[in-house]
Structure formats: C-alpha cells, structure tokens
Design a protein around this motif. Sequence first.
Motif, PDB file in Angstrom:
ATOM      1  N   ARG A  18      -4.937   5.483   6.346  1.00  0.00           N
ATOM      2  CA  ARG A  18      -4.654   5.917   4.599  1.00  0.00           C
ATOM      3  C   ARG A  18      -5.979   7.052   3.832  1.00  0.00           C
ATOM      4  O   ARG A  18      -5.744   7.406   2.696  1.00  0.00           O
ATOM      5  CB  ARG A  18      -4.569   4.563   3.657  1.00  0.00           C
ATOM      6  CG  ARG A  18      -3.269   4.330   4.453  1.00  0.00           C
ATOM      7  CD  ARG A  18      -2.924   2.666   4.119  1.00  0.00           C
ATOM      8  NE  ARG A  18      -1.757   2.094   4.289  1.00  0.00           N
ATOM      9  CZ  ARG A  18      -0.515   2.366   3.908  1.00  0.00           C
ATOM     10  NH1 ARG A  18      -0.077   3.224   2.998  1.00  0.00           N
ATOM     11  NH2 ARG A  18       0.289   1.513   4.779  1.00  0.00           N
ATOM     12  N   LEU A  67       0.602  -1.746   0.701  1.00  0.00           N
ATOM     13  CA  LEU A  67      -0.121   0.055  -0.088  1.00  0.00           C
ATOM     14  C   LEU A  67       1.639   1.430   0.578  1.00  0.00           C
ATOM     15  O   LEU A  67       1.023   1.983  -0.545  1.00  0.00           O
ATOM     16  CB  LEU A  67      -0.824   0.222   1.785  1.00  0.00           C
ATOM     17  CG  LEU A  67      -2.043  -0.962   1.534  1.00  0.00           C
ATOM     18  CD1 LEU A  67      -2.552  -1.480   2.684  1.00  0.00           C
ATOM     19  CD2 LEU A  67      -2.884  -0.694  -0.010  1.00  0.00           C
ATOM     20  N   ASP A  68       2.387   1.358   0.472  1.00  0.00           N
ATOM     21  CA  ASP A  68       2.931   2.014   1.073  1.00  0.00           C
ATOM     22  C   ASP A  68       3.624   1.981  -0.731  1.00  0.00           C
ATOM     23  O   ASP A  68       3.123   3.874  -0.553  1.00  0.00           O
ATOM     24  CB  ASP A  68       4.373   2.642   1.350  1.00  0.00           C
ATOM     25  CG  ASP A  68       3.558   2.410   3.323  1.00  0.00           C
ATOM     26  OD1 ASP A  68       2.859   2.986   3.515  1.00  0.00           O
ATOM     27  OD2 ASP A  68       4.465   2.226   4.027  1.00  0.00           O
ATOM     28  N   GLU A  84      -5.308   2.975  -2.092  1.00  0.00           N
ATOM     29  CA  GLU A  84      -4.788   3.782  -2.569  1.00  0.00           C
ATOM     30  C   GLU A  84      -5.738   4.534  -3.582  1.00  0.00           C
ATOM     31  O   GLU A  84      -5.568   5.465  -3.295  1.00  0.00           O
ATOM     32  CB  GLU A  84      -3.366   3.548  -1.888  1.00  0.00           C
ATOM     33  CG  GLU A  84      -2.755   3.008  -0.567  1.00  0.00           C
ATOM     34  CD  GLU A  84      -2.636   3.791  -0.155  1.00  0.00           C
ATOM     35  OE1 GLU A  84      -3.046   5.374  -0.352  1.00  0.00           O
ATOM     36  OE2 GLU A  84      -1.787   3.532   0.761  1.00  0.00           O
ATOM     37  N   ALA A 140       1.078   4.090  -2.976  1.00  0.00           N
ATOM     38  CA  ALA A 140       0.093   5.756  -2.657  1.00  0.00           C
ATOM     39  C   ALA A 140       1.536   6.620  -2.856  1.00  0.00           C
ATOM     40  O   ALA A 140       1.531   7.676  -3.696  1.00  0.00           O
ATOM     41  CB  ALA A 140       0.552   5.506  -1.163  1.00  0.00           C
ATOM     42  N   GLU A 141       3.165   5.605  -3.443  1.00  0.00           N
ATOM     43  CA  GLU A 141       4.214   6.656  -4.052  1.00  0.00           C
ATOM     44  C   GLU A 141       4.536   6.983  -5.206  1.00  0.00           C
ATOM     45  O   GLU A 141       4.134   7.521  -5.597  1.00  0.00           O
ATOM     46  CB  GLU A 141       5.391   6.304  -3.155  1.00  0.00           C
ATOM     47  CG  GLU A 141       7.011   6.271  -3.512  1.00  0.00           C
ATOM     48  CD  GLU A 141       8.066   5.186  -3.111  1.00  0.00           C
ATOM     49  OE1 GLU A 141       8.925   5.295  -4.720  1.00  0.00           O
ATOM     50  OE2 GLU A 141       8.194   4.579  -2.736  1.00  0.00           O
ATOM     51  N   HIS A 193       0.997   9.599  -5.598  1.00  0.00           N
ATOM     52  CA  HIS A 193       0.951  11.094  -5.496  1.00  0.00           C
ATOM     53  C   HIS A 193       2.788  11.103  -6.544  1.00  0.00           C
ATOM     54  O   HIS A 193       2.619  12.484  -7.011  1.00  0.00           O
ATOM     55  CB  HIS A 193       1.704  10.509  -4.064  1.00  0.00           C
ATOM     56  CG  HIS A 193       1.040  10.985  -2.996  1.00  0.00           C
ATOM     57  ND1 HIS A 193       0.154   9.772  -2.270  1.00  0.00           N
ATOM     58  CD2 HIS A 193       0.370  11.724  -2.211  1.00  0.00           C
ATOM     59  CE1 HIS A 193      -1.020  10.453  -1.446  1.00  0.00           C
ATOM     60  NE2 HIS A 193      -0.642  11.455  -0.921  1.00  0.00           N
ATOM     61  N   ALA A 215      -9.231   6.209  -1.924  1.00  0.00           N
ATOM     62  CA  ALA A 215      -8.597   7.251  -0.839  1.00  0.00           C
ATOM     63  C   ALA A 215      -8.477   9.065  -2.150  1.00  0.00           C
ATOM     64  O   ALA A 215      -8.526   9.671  -1.532  1.00  0.00           O
ATOM     65  CB  ALA A 215      -7.978   6.996  -0.179  1.00  0.00           C
ATOM     66  N   TRP A 216      -7.260   8.357  -3.053  1.00  0.00           N
ATOM     67  CA  TRP A 216      -6.548   9.786  -3.728  1.00  0.00           C
ATOM     68  C   TRP A 216      -7.839  10.181  -4.363  1.00  0.00           C
ATOM     69  O   TRP A 216      -8.288  11.843  -3.975  1.00  0.00           O
ATOM     70  CB  TRP A 216      -5.496   8.887  -4.458  1.00  0.00           C
ATOM     71  CG  TRP A 216      -5.300  10.106  -5.111  1.00  0.00           C
ATOM     72  CD1 TRP A 216      -6.046  10.066  -6.546  1.00  0.00           C
ATOM     73  CD2 TRP A 216      -4.215  10.949  -5.145  1.00  0.00           C
ATOM     74  NE1 TRP A 216      -5.067  11.380  -7.277  1.00  0.00           N
ATOM     75  CE2 TRP A 216      -3.923  11.775  -6.726  1.00  0.00           C
ATOM     76  CE3 TRP A 216      -3.572  11.804  -4.259  1.00  0.00           C
ATOM     77  CZ2 TRP A 216      -3.591  13.248  -6.394  1.00  0.00           C
ATOM     78  CZ3 TRP A 216      -2.532  12.497  -4.395  1.00  0.00           C
ATOM     79  CH2 TRP A 216      -2.163  13.363  -5.736  1.00  0.00           C
TER      80      TRP A 216
END
Length: 262
Positions: A120, A41-42, A68, A45-46, A49, A71-72
């Motif tokens: 998150r 998930l990290d 993710e 997200a990276e 973004h 959520a974004w």
Amino acid sequence: MLAWLAPEGDEPVAIVPVADTGAQYPVENGIRGRGEIMKELDKAAEIIHQHAPDRLTILGGDCLVDLEPFAWLSERWGEGFGILWIDTHPDVMTPAQYENAHAHVLGALMGNGDEALTRRVKRPVPSSRVFIAGLHGENEYETNFITRHRIQTCLPEEVQQKTSRIAEWIKKEKITHLAIHFDLDVLDYHQFRAVMFARTDKDAPSWDGVAKGRLSMDDVMFIIQEAESATDIVGLGIAEHLPWDAINLKNMLAQLPLLRGD
C-alpha cells in the motif's frame, strides 16, 4: 466524541467505517482480524483518492489509521517528505513478533513487514527521514531495527529538557513536508486518562513490562511547535483515544433509575 472534540473547519470531513471493535477476530496469516483490517484500509484509500488532498488530519482508532494517509502524503510530496512519530512505542514490528497490526505501521511505511501492508506504500519513507520522539522501553527486535536502520530517536527526558533535536534533524535531512503521528499513549496516563493504560475495569489486561507514556501535553506541544517552526506540516494523525472515564460513566448512567429505560 472525536468529531465533537475536533475544532470546526471548512475542509471536507470523511468517516471511514470500521468493524465492531468489541468483537474477537481470529489471527489470519499472523495478523489478527486481517480480513477486516484490509477492508478498512481499502475504504480509507478509496476516500483519500477520491479527494486527492495535499494535507490530511486523521482522528482514530489505533495507530494503523495513519498507514493509508501517510502513504498517500509520501507519494504526493516525494523526496522532501518525512515522518515525526510521537509515540512511546516505535510500531516497527511484523507478524513474526506481534499479531496486532497497529504495531506494524511505521515499519510498513518504511517498506518493511507484511506484504499486504507494504504494498500500500508506493513510496516508502527512508529511515533517515523518520524520527521517533518519546520512545523508551523497546523490546530487543525494536532496538535492533532502530539501530540497523539508524532511525533518529529521543527519550521522554530529552523532550522534557527541550533537547530533542527535531528541528536540527529536519534541516539536515532537507525535509520540506512533514507528517506527524501523535499516539496519545505517549502521554503520562496519571495526567491524561483517555489512553489504554488508564483502563481499570475487571477485564483490563496486565501492562507489566509494557512501556508507558511519560510526557505531558505541554511536552508534546513543544515537539510539534519545534517541527512546525522548521518545515511545512502536511499530515497530523491523532491515535489511540480511549476515554475510559466517559465510557465508565455512560455504563453507570444506563443502570440508574429513570435512565435505564425500564
């Protein structure tokens, strides 16, 4: 295989690396494979973004792949953002009910569940702007959650009869931007076999008592077209692709003369 199946486009494509899906991971604080899941998930997200997209298509993996990205999109589009969850199962459980996090994701997007998932989601999606299509056979916890939060749903039969009310819901809730989650297990596995319930090998688990998909591809296309006619689609997640026939054939070919490499 997913990359081959997907139509070609001009937009950037990113691949999120995942852990060995054949490994058995321990349950950590109620979630199986918690550490590996959080790393994945990290990384997702990276990547998101880094690109900061207005729109996202996700090809996965299990249903958690949409956490993710959705959520974004909720943060990006704000007040008018909604989620159409096309799935046999609502995915609103927590570690208290089930250890596999793919069944937690919609709840987490609404701000409910394990803190490692909910943190998150910077802008949780209100329950009034969530619609679950194709749902049936919920357990007691899921039924209570849906009732308590007054989440709009429609049965497979309502989809088949074209009385799903999705466009009406979009208009009522003033949803200007919509993300669609399409879990392939909403499809009838007798018609479409690349889903979990079509697994037939000796290690296949028992699916007794588990709700199975009842829709056809045409049914799902009707839902999506109904939504698209009513609002702007900014997210599309395709989850739970499990091509058993291709996997079984690959394994068989590896044992045949002239192909097995001996």
